[in-house]
Design an enzyme around this catalytic site. Sequence first.
Site, PDB file in Angstrom:
ATOM      1  CE1 TYR A  27       0.866  -0.469  31.000  1.00 16.71           C
ATOM      2  CE2 TYR A  27       1.997   1.647  30.764  1.00 16.71           C
ATOM      3  CZ  TYR A  27       0.963   0.891  31.284  1.00 16.71           C
ATOM      4  OH  TYR A  27       0.018   1.485  32.086  1.00 16.71           O
ATOM      5  CD  GLU A  49      -1.254   4.038  37.832  1.00 13.61           C
ATOM      6  OE1 GLU A  49      -0.458   4.755  38.472  1.00 13.61           O
ATOM      7  OE2 GLU A  49      -1.155   3.859  36.605  1.00 13.61           O
ATOM      8  CD1 TRP A  57       4.366   2.161  33.774  1.00 14.22           C
ATOM      9  CD2 TRP A  57       3.277   1.647  35.653  1.00 14.22           C
ATOM     10  NE1 TRP A  57       3.540   1.106  33.500  1.00 14.22           N
ATOM     11  CE2 TRP A  57       2.856   0.773  34.633  1.00 14.22           C
ATOM     12  CE3 TRP A  57       2.733   1.511  36.933  1.00 14.22           C
ATOM     13  CZ2 TRP A  57       1.913  -0.240  34.851  1.00 14.22           C
ATOM     14  CZ3 TRP A  57       1.797   0.510  37.152  1.00 14.22           C
ATOM     15  CH2 TRP A  57       1.396  -0.351  36.118  1.00 14.22           C
TER      16      TRP A  57
END
Length: 202
Positions: A27, A49, A57
């Site tokens: 990522y 988000e 995350w």
Amino acid sequence: MSTTVPGPDGLPRCSWCAGAPPDYVAYHDREWGFPVADDRRLFEKVSLEGFQSGLSWRTILDKRENFRAAFKGFDFREVARFDEKDVAHLLADAGIVRHRGKIEAVINNAQRACELVQEAGTLAAYFWRFEPAAHELDAHRSVSVSRASRDLSRDLKKRGWKFVGPTTMHAFIQAMGLVNDHADGCVTRAQVEEARKRFERP
């Protein structure tokens, strides 16, 4: 960001990659910070988000494919039509974060996104208005809130969006490439910089 750590291949990466599994490093290497103009990806990121608020995350990234399946690939025109039956279905989906407020926020934001596209043409055209000016970029790094994220958050809230606070929008701006916040010396920083140079602003 100002520090790096060795990645699995020994090359330096942003310090938040320390001890990260391969999918998290991927990522970082392939997505984070590269400029995005695709409306679905932008809406997805705003939504995820929002789900991340109060969580990590990593938690959201691990469930991203489940979120995509649950929210019709984050096609905001489809999500805008979700009703209470859909909310109940999502609250029963163990593959995502089952938080009523966040689920309802995504549906609300999808409806607001449809309105925004009517005005701006695309979500990309709207979001890229908030790209920080060149002289602001250094000050933007190593902080969790920026002038750009405060401005974006304020404007979205005026338009009725939810779970779009300035810290959440700062993470969005970083991830979607409106800035290059990879650390100096990070192996990916130069790639992102080149991508931003080639990128045609919508």
